[in-house]
Design a protein around this motif. Sequence first.
Motif, PDB file in Angstrom:
ATOM      1  N   ASN A 159      23.289 -42.935  -1.563  1.00 25.30           N
ATOM      2  CA  ASN A 159      23.330 -42.171  -2.811  1.00 25.30           C
ATOM      3  C   ASN A 159      24.241 -42.928  -3.782  1.00 25.30           C
ATOM      4  OD1 ASN A 159      24.100 -40.423  -4.875  1.00 25.30           O
ATOM      5  ND2 ASN A 159      23.721 -38.628  -3.598  1.00 25.30           N
ATOM      6  N   PRO A 160      23.645 -43.551  -4.803  1.00 30.86           N
ATOM      7  CA  PRO A 160      24.434 -44.473  -5.635  1.00 30.86           C
ATOM      8  C   PRO A 160      25.278 -43.788  -6.706  1.00 30.86           C
ATOM      9  CG  PRO A 160      22.164 -44.452  -6.370  1.00 30.86           C
ATOM     10  CD  PRO A 160      22.227 -43.513  -5.197  1.00 30.86           C
ATOM     11  N   ASP A 161      25.170 -42.472  -6.826  1.00 35.70           N
ATOM     12  CA  ASP A 161      25.858 -41.725  -7.889  1.00 35.70           C
ATOM     13  C   ASP A 161      25.495 -42.277  -9.273  1.00 35.70           C
ATOM     14  OD1 ASP A 161      27.381 -39.694  -8.932  1.00 35.70           O
ATOM     15  OD2 ASP A 161      29.253 -40.837  -8.877  1.00 35.70           O
ATOM     16  N   VAL A 162      24.187 -42.287  -9.527  1.00 36.84           N
ATOM     17  CA  VAL A 162      23.679 -42.733 -10.831  1.00 36.84           C
ATOM     18  C   VAL A 162      22.891 -41.577 -11.439  1.00 36.84           C
ATOM     19  CG1 VAL A 162      21.980 -44.256 -11.940  1.00 36.84           C
ATOM     20  CG2 VAL A 162      23.573 -45.192 -10.263  1.00 36.84           C
ATOM     21  N   ASP A 163      23.060 -41.358 -12.736  1.00 38.15           N
ATOM     22  CA  ASP A 163      22.362 -40.276 -13.425  1.00 38.15           C
ATOM     23  C   ASP A 163      20.951 -40.741 -13.803  1.00 38.15           C
ATOM     24  OD1 ASP A 163      21.461 -38.222 -14.957  1.00 38.15           O
ATOM     25  OD2 ASP A 163      23.087 -38.297 -16.435  1.00 38.15           O
ATOM     26  N   ALA A 164      19.954 -40.073 -13.236  1.00 37.15           N
ATOM     27  CA  ALA A 164      18.560 -40.480 -13.494  1.00 37.15           C
ATOM     28  C   ALA A 164      18.061 -39.980 -14.845  1.00 37.15           C
ATOM     29  CB  ALA A 164      17.668 -39.969 -12.376  1.00 37.15           C
ATOM     30  N   GLN A 165      18.865 -39.206 -15.548  1.00 36.39           N
ATOM     31  CA  GLN A 165      18.490 -38.671 -16.867  1.00 36.39           C
ATOM     32  C   GLN A 165      17.158 -37.923 -16.814  1.00 36.39           C
ATOM     33  OE1 GLN A 165      18.722 -42.171 -19.373  1.00 36.39           O
ATOM     34  NE2 GLN A 165      20.754 -42.576 -18.551  1.00 36.39           N
ATOM     35  N   THR A 166      17.082 -37.006 -15.861  1.00 39.23           N
ATOM     36  CA  THR A 166      15.860 -36.221 -15.732  1.00 39.23           C
ATOM     37  C   THR A 166      16.254 -34.763 -15.499  1.00 39.23           C
ATOM     38  OG1 THR A 166      13.753 -36.081 -14.537  1.00 39.23           O
ATOM     39  CG2 THR A 166      15.656 -36.653 -13.223  1.00 39.23           C
ATOM     40  N   HIS A 167      15.279 -33.884 -15.265  1.00 39.92           N
ATOM     41  CA  HIS A 167      15.597 -32.479 -15.027  1.00 39.92           C
ATOM     42  C   HIS A 167      16.506 -32.359 -13.795  1.00 39.92           C
ATOM     43  CE1 HIS A 167      15.054 -28.259 -13.948  1.00 39.92           C
ATOM     44  NE2 HIS A 167      14.595 -28.056 -15.175  1.00 39.92           N
ATOM     45  N   PRO A 168      17.565 -31.523 -13.872  1.00 35.44           N
ATOM     46  CA  PRO A 168      18.511 -31.455 -12.741  1.00 35.44           C
ATOM     47  C   PRO A 168      17.854 -31.129 -11.394  1.00 35.44           C
ATOM     48  CG  PRO A 168      19.023 -29.810 -14.457  1.00 35.44           C
ATOM     49  CD  PRO A 168      17.983 -30.710 -15.022  1.00 35.44           C
ATOM     50  N   TYR A 169      16.743 -30.383 -11.415  1.00 36.25           N
ATOM     51  CA  TYR A 169      16.108 -30.036 -10.140  1.00 36.25           C
ATOM     52  C   TYR A 169      15.436 -31.239  -9.484  1.00 36.25           C
ATOM     53  CZ  TYR A 169      16.497 -24.992 -11.124  1.00 36.25           C
ATOM     54  OH  TYR A 169      16.933 -23.738 -11.385  1.00 36.25           O
ATOM     55  N   ILE A 170      15.174 -32.280 -10.263  1.00 33.20           N
ATOM     56  CA  ILE A 170      14.504 -33.442  -9.666  1.00 33.20           C
ATOM     57  C   ILE A 170      15.374 -34.700  -9.771  1.00 33.20           C
ATOM     58  CG2 ILE A 170      12.121 -32.615  -9.719  1.00 33.20           C
ATOM     59  CD1 ILE A 170      11.711 -34.009 -12.369  1.00 33.20           C
ATOM     60  N   ALA A 171      16.688 -34.499  -9.930  1.00 31.71           N
ATOM     61  CA  ALA A 171      17.645 -35.606  -9.848  1.00 31.71           C
ATOM     62  C   ALA A 171      18.221 -35.589  -8.435  1.00 31.71           C
ATOM     63  CB  ALA A 171      18.750 -35.422 -10.875  1.00 31.71           C
ATOM     64  N   THR A 172      18.261 -36.759  -7.809  1.00 34.23           N
ATOM     65  CA  THR A 172      18.685 -36.788  -6.402  1.00 34.23           C
ATOM     66  C   THR A 172      19.788 -37.806  -6.150  1.00 34.23           C
ATOM     67  OG1 THR A 172      16.902 -38.351  -5.980  1.00 34.23           O
ATOM     68  CG2 THR A 172      16.457 -36.061  -5.459  1.00 34.23           C
ATOM     69  N   GLY A 173      20.148 -38.585  -7.163  1.00 30.22           N
ATOM     70  CA  GLY A 173      21.053 -39.718  -6.922  1.00 30.22           C
ATOM     71  C   GLY A 173      22.482 -39.489  -7.404  1.00 30.22           C
ATOM     72  N   LEU A 174      22.845 -38.223  -7.615  1.00 26.08           N
ATOM     73  CA  LEU A 174      24.229 -37.942  -8.007  1.00 26.08           C
ATOM     74  C   LEU A 174      25.007 -37.472  -6.790  1.00 26.08           C
ATOM     75  CD1 LEU A 174      23.644 -36.067 -11.379  1.00 26.08           C
ATOM     76  CD2 LEU A 174      24.734 -38.296 -11.072  1.00 26.08           C
ATOM     77  N   LYS A 175      26.337 -37.672  -6.817  1.00 26.12           N
ATOM     78  CA  LYS A 175      27.065 -37.334  -5.591  1.00 26.12           C
ATOM     79  C   LYS A 175      27.071 -35.836  -5.302  1.00 26.12           C
ATOM     80  CE  LYS A 175      31.709 -37.984  -7.509  1.00 26.12           C
ATOM     81  NZ  LYS A 175      32.236 -39.143  -8.175  1.00 26.12           N
ATOM     82  N   GLU A 176      26.741 -35.018  -6.313  1.00 22.12           N
ATOM     83  CA  GLU A 176      26.671 -33.575  -6.042  1.00 22.12           C
ATOM     84  C   GLU A 176      25.355 -33.189  -5.333  1.00 22.12           C
ATOM     85  OE1 GLU A 176      26.907 -33.702 -10.099  1.00 22.12           O
ATOM     86  OE2 GLU A 176      25.258 -32.320 -10.517  1.00 22.12           O
TER      87      GLU A 176
END
Length: 416
Positions: free
Chosen positions: A151-168
Amino acid sequence: MTAFAYSHGLLCAEGVSLPEIAERYGTPTYIYSRAAIEERWQAFEKAFGDQSHLICYAVKANSSLAVLNLLARLGSGFDIVSAGELERVLRAGGEADRIVFSGVGKRFDEIRRALDVGIKCFNVESTGELDRINQVGREQGKAAPVSIRVNPDVDAQTHPYIATGLKENKFGIPYDDALSVYELAVSMEAIQVIGIDCHIGSQITAMAPFRDTLMRLMELIDEIENITSLSHVDIGGGLGIRYRDENPPEPEEYVREVCKLFAGRDCEIVIEPGRSILGNAGVLLTRVEYLKQAPERNFAIVDAAMTENLRPSLYDAWHDILPVVEPEQESNIRYDIVGPVCESADILGRDRRLLLQPDDLLAIMSIGAYGFSMSSTYNSRPRACEIMVDGETVHVIRRRETVENLMEGESVLPED
Ligand code: LLP
């Protein structure tokens, strides 16, 4: 190519008009274009040129057997997230050694089956999972091939429900822990470390989040190479499509950029596209049942619903809705296009300027990915049928479910 376009005033799928399909098969109906699916897959494939690579189509986007079979015929690999998806791919003719297995919750039985049929790789998301895979490997006397999902902790700049690469998010191993997990993995008896993996989200419309992720990944790869060598890098899926006015990179541009970043590294690149192959290769055909005026809004109640397209209700997603008969003039009336399901969130499109009459046919566009695969039978609505058009030929690839089908497997208690 435009698989869905007006011809002689009627919206067509390749060489077949949509009213013809409505008449023969009823509505609501999902309609796919074979040429559109194949063309998008080939666009990824060609763009790789000489670079060693494997396209692992993300089965969750659309897991219908005919779709999987078409892709298997092209030589595609597959990204799966459950034993159910594994069986579908095998049934459709996909090769086990071209399957990668993602997901945070792999059960024992799923790992056993996947190792037994000889999949290419488990994309591991936790140390608990690593332990479990090691245990199954020992049971079967085999080394299980794994890559660690970072999990690289990068913001994919997409809808929060379909973002998977943030540390949260629940996905992957935190970037800072990855090295120690690699150390643990190489020490395990029945684990063979073969790769690294990431997936930062879906419907990503800019190149920057991918670039940032891959830069981070490469720094990590350099350190991992001191511990073990990696034969592939799996960069996940996530490339977006145009639903309305987005301008995502085309597959060619995306792949070219990725190859450039990895230039000089002797490594296979694995990608897991789903939406970008299927999304614009399908439409949902629906019929207007009623027009209804409420004090503040005009509603067009159609026979499709959130059961056939959950995306607007779940993500506030926008899908174009086109009249099947090409309009000769613009409408000043705005309709909310809604389904019959008893939920106020059952909205397929808001404020659409359309000229409508009961019985008119509408096409909900860009439904090929996460349309049928997220459909449900809520309100005891049998699932719609699926059609694949190939030139002028129409194939029913899934017949319409019946109410009888819905009740199969149910039983009442014995009489007192
Ligand atoms: N690989 C992994 C590990 C994934 O979790 C996903 C999607 C993909 C690949 C494929 O991503 P794609 O290329 O299709 O963006 N239901 C949502 C999308 C959820 C995506 C979940 N993971 C929607 O309708 O927008």
